[in-house]
Motif scaffolding. Structure first.
Motif, PDB file in Angstrom:
ATOM      1  N   SER A   1       0.812  -1.221   0.000  1.00 39.14           N
ATOM      2  CA  SER A   1       0.000   0.000   0.000  1.00 39.14           C
ATOM      3  C   SER A   1       0.842   1.267   0.000  1.00 39.14           C
ATOM      4  CB  SER A   1      -0.923   0.012   1.232  1.00 39.14           C
ATOM      5  OG  SER A   1      -1.920  -0.971   1.134  1.00 39.14           O
ATOM      6  N   ILE A   2       2.083   1.166   0.484  1.00 43.93           N
ATOM      7  CA  ILE A   2       2.903   2.379   0.658  1.00 43.93           C
ATOM      8  C   ILE A   2       3.045   3.171  -0.644  1.00 43.93           C
ATOM      9  CG2 ILE A   2       5.209   3.229   1.258  1.00 43.93           C
ATOM     10  CD1 ILE A   2       5.341   0.928   3.341  1.00 43.93           C
ATOM     11  N   PRO A   3       3.451   2.559  -1.760  1.00 48.03           N
ATOM     12  CA  PRO A   3       3.534   3.366  -2.997  1.00 48.03           C
ATOM     13  C   PRO A   3       2.165   3.826  -3.492  1.00 48.03           C
ATOM     14  CG  PRO A   3       3.956   1.041  -3.456  1.00 48.03           C
ATOM     15  CD  PRO A   3       3.951   1.185  -1.978  1.00 48.03           C
ATOM     16  N   MET A   4       1.116   3.038  -3.172  1.00 38.66           N
ATOM     17  CA  MET A   4      -0.227   3.429  -3.600  1.00 38.66           C
ATOM     18  C   MET A   4      -0.716   4.674  -2.865  1.00 38.66           C
ATOM     19  SD  MET A   4      -1.059   1.535  -6.043  1.00 38.66           S
ATOM     20  CE  MET A   4      -2.700   2.242  -6.157  1.00 38.66           C
ATOM     21  N   TYR A   5      -0.232   4.886  -1.631  1.00 42.24           N
ATOM     22  CA  TYR A   5      -0.605   6.097  -0.890  1.00 42.24           C
ATOM     23  C   TYR A   5      -0.189   7.338  -1.675  1.00 42.24           C
ATOM     24  CZ  TYR A   5      -1.058   3.071   3.266  1.00 42.24           C
ATOM     25  OH  TYR A   5      -1.411   2.100   4.157  1.00 42.24           O
ATOM     26  N   LEU A   6       1.013   7.292  -2.250  1.00 40.62           N
ATOM     27  CA  LEU A   6       1.509   8.441  -3.018  1.00 40.62           C
ATOM     28  C   LEU A   6       0.649   8.673  -4.241  1.00 40.62           C
ATOM     29  CD1 LEU A   6       3.595  10.633  -3.515  1.00 40.62           C
ATOM     30  CD2 LEU A   6       5.037   8.922  -4.653  1.00 40.62           C
ATOM     31  N   VAL A   7       0.307   7.593  -4.951  1.00 39.33           N
ATOM     32  CA  VAL A   7      -0.556   7.720  -6.128  1.00 39.33           C
ATOM     33  C   VAL A   7      -1.908   8.304  -5.733  1.00 39.33           C
ATOM     34  CG1 VAL A   7      -1.733   6.452  -7.972  1.00 39.33           C
ATOM     35  CG2 VAL A   7       0.591   5.796  -7.289  1.00 39.33           C
ATOM     36  N   GLU A   8      -2.488   7.771  -4.665  1.00 46.63           N
ATOM     37  CA  GLU A   8      -3.783   8.261  -4.189  1.00 46.63           C
ATOM     38  C   GLU A   8      -3.713   9.746  -3.818  1.00 46.63           C
ATOM     39  OE1 GLU A   8      -6.930   7.317  -3.537  1.00 46.63           O
ATOM     40  OE2 GLU A   8      -6.811   5.318  -4.399  1.00 46.63           O
ATOM     41  N   ALA A   9      -2.658  10.118  -3.122  1.00 46.77           N
ATOM     42  CA  ALA A   9      -2.516  11.515  -2.683  1.00 46.77           C
ATOM     43  C   ALA A   9      -2.430  12.459  -3.876  1.00 46.77           C
ATOM     44  CB  ALA A   9      -1.283  11.659  -1.794  1.00 46.77           C
ATOM     45  N   ILE A  10      -1.710  12.050  -4.912  1.00 49.31           N
ATOM     46  CA  ILE A  10      -1.572  12.896  -6.104  1.00 49.31           C
ATOM     47  C   ILE A  10      -2.904  13.010  -6.828  1.00 49.31           C
ATOM     48  CG2 ILE A  10      -0.497  13.054  -8.384  1.00 49.31           C
ATOM     49  CD1 ILE A  10       2.001  11.721  -7.123  1.00 49.31           C
ATOM     50  N   VAL A  11      -3.575  11.876  -7.027  1.00 52.66           N
ATOM     51  CA  VAL A  11      -4.877  11.900  -7.702  1.00 52.66           C
ATOM     52  C   VAL A  11      -5.876  12.728  -6.911  1.00 52.66           C
ATOM     53  CG1 VAL A  11      -6.835  10.480  -8.460  1.00 52.66           C
ATOM     54  CG2 VAL A  11      -4.496   9.660  -8.807  1.00 52.66           C
ATOM     55  N   ARG A  12      -5.827  12.617  -5.592  1.00 53.65           N
ATOM     56  CA  ARG A  12      -6.759  13.340  -4.718  1.00 53.65           C
ATOM     57  C   ARG A  12      -6.604  14.854  -4.840  1.00 53.65           C
ATOM     58  NH1 ARG A  12      -9.834  11.746  -0.157  1.00 53.65           N
ATOM     59  NH2 ARG A  12     -10.156  13.409   1.368  1.00 53.65           N
ATOM     60  N   LEU A  13      -5.374  15.304  -5.129  1.00 55.63           N
ATOM     61  CA  LEU A  13      -5.135  16.737  -5.299  1.00 55.63           C
ATOM     62  C   LEU A  13      -5.935  17.307  -6.466  1.00 55.63           C
ATOM     63  CD1 LEU A  13      -1.272  17.016  -4.752  1.00 55.63           C
ATOM     64  CD2 LEU A  13      -3.062  17.947  -3.263  1.00 55.63           C
ATOM     65  N   PHE A  14      -6.135  16.482  -7.488  1.00 54.96           N
ATOM     66  CA  PHE A  14      -6.802  16.941  -8.700  1.00 54.96           C
ATOM     67  C   PHE A  14      -8.272  16.508  -8.783  1.00 54.96           C
ATOM     68  CE2 PHE A  14      -2.278  16.628  -9.639  1.00 54.96           C
ATOM     69  CZ  PHE A  14      -2.018  17.881 -10.182  1.00 54.96           C
ATOM     70  N   ASN A  15      -8.574  15.348  -8.219  1.00 56.33           N
ATOM     71  CA  ASN A  15      -9.939  14.830  -8.328  1.00 56.33           C
ATOM     72  C   ASN A  15     -10.235  13.922  -7.137  1.00 56.33           C
ATOM     73  OD1 ASN A  15     -12.361  13.447  -9.062  1.00 56.33           O
ATOM     74  ND2 ASN A  15     -11.940  13.816 -11.225  1.00 56.33           N
ATOM     75  N   LYS A  16     -10.908  14.468  -6.151  1.00 61.29           N
ATOM     76  CA  LYS A  16     -11.189  13.740  -4.915  1.00 61.29           C
ATOM     77  C   LYS A  16     -12.051  12.505  -5.170  1.00 61.29           C
ATOM     78  CE  LYS A  16     -13.146  14.545  -0.296  1.00 61.29           C
ATOM     79  NZ  LYS A  16     -13.791  15.554   0.587  1.00 61.29           N
TER      80      LYS A  16
END
Length: 243
Positions: free
Chosen positions: A17-32
């Motif tokens: 999950s650790i690398p997925m957290y970064l992906v999620e955080a980036i996507v969340r910045l643009f589209n929650k």
């Protein structure tokens, strides 16, 4: 053996999950909403794997009762930690769960719940509970479904606890239907066998939607009690199927 495998699986999922957290955080910045959708797909997959390894023989009823074009409030009885695993693996729409504050301390689980817009309730803090309900209403208005256990705590007896009427405001103020949810036998996978996980039959049923504005005035005043009656009737019918 299943317990050990589940513990190993938890560690593996936490690491992956650790690398997925970064992906999620980036996507969340643009589209929650896109981030929440991606998180739900991942969590569903993980929870289905957990149930498979746990030996859960699951029965799912009534998914056709869930409206496809509107957010809903799921109101469920609560018997076990496996309730959430089964429910999240089967809800068809984007859903935020309301959970107890203690879950916020669980590594990996809490982080994914954050990406899913889940809310954490401190059962001893009335003001905080009110703020959680208000946040849930806002999420409904944004198009998210909400899942809550109105009993307020786990209860593995055959008699449902009284439903907290305040939780019904999510539906009445959010102007969404209520889906009564009945869970059966989930406690026999884990809690009744502590510290071991045992295989067994579990069941979830999604009942027909309840539209608060269509109810008479007196029923609407006691909406929690009315929803509890629907789930109680479902439980008495379904418990026979998992014996």
């Amino acid at each position: 053996m299943r317990t050990i495998i589940i513990l190993i699986l938890y560690v593996v999922i936490s690491i992956l999950s650790i690398p997925m957290y970064l992906v999620e955080a980036i996507v969340r910045l643009f589209n929650k909403k896109a981030a929440a959708h991606m998180a739900q797909v991942i969590v569903k997959g993980a929870f289905n794997l957990v149930m498979f390894v746990s030996g859960c023989q699951k029965t799912i009823l009534g998914k056709e009762n869930i409206p496809a074009d509107t957010p809903v409030m799921y109101a469920a009885n609560h018997r076990s930690f496996y309730d959430i695993i089964l429910a999240y693996a089967t809800v068809p729409n984007q859903t935020a769960f309301i959970s107890k504050m203690e879950i916020k301390k669980m590594p990996c689980v809490a982080q994914w719940m954050y990406f899913l817009n889940c809310l954490f309730m401190d059962r001893g803090d009335v003001k905080q509970n009110l703020n959680v309900i208000l946040s849930a209403i806002s999420l409904v208005k944004e198009g998210y479904s909400i899942y809550i256990a109105p009993e307020g705590t786990r209860n593995a007896t055959d008699t449902l606890l009284e439903f907290k009427e305040g939780s019904m405001k999510i539906a009445t103020k959010g102007k969404c239907p209520i889906i009564p949810v009945c869970l059966c036998n989930t406690e026999n996978i884990f809690e009744n066998n502590l510290p071991w996980i045992k295989r067994g039959k579990i069941l979830i049923e999604y009942g027909k939607p309840i539209y608060p504005d269509d109810l008479d005035k007196e029923t609407k005043k006691q909406l929690g009690a009315y929803v509890r009656e629907q789930i109680d009737a479902m439980y008495k019918e379904n418990v026979k199927k998992v014996m």
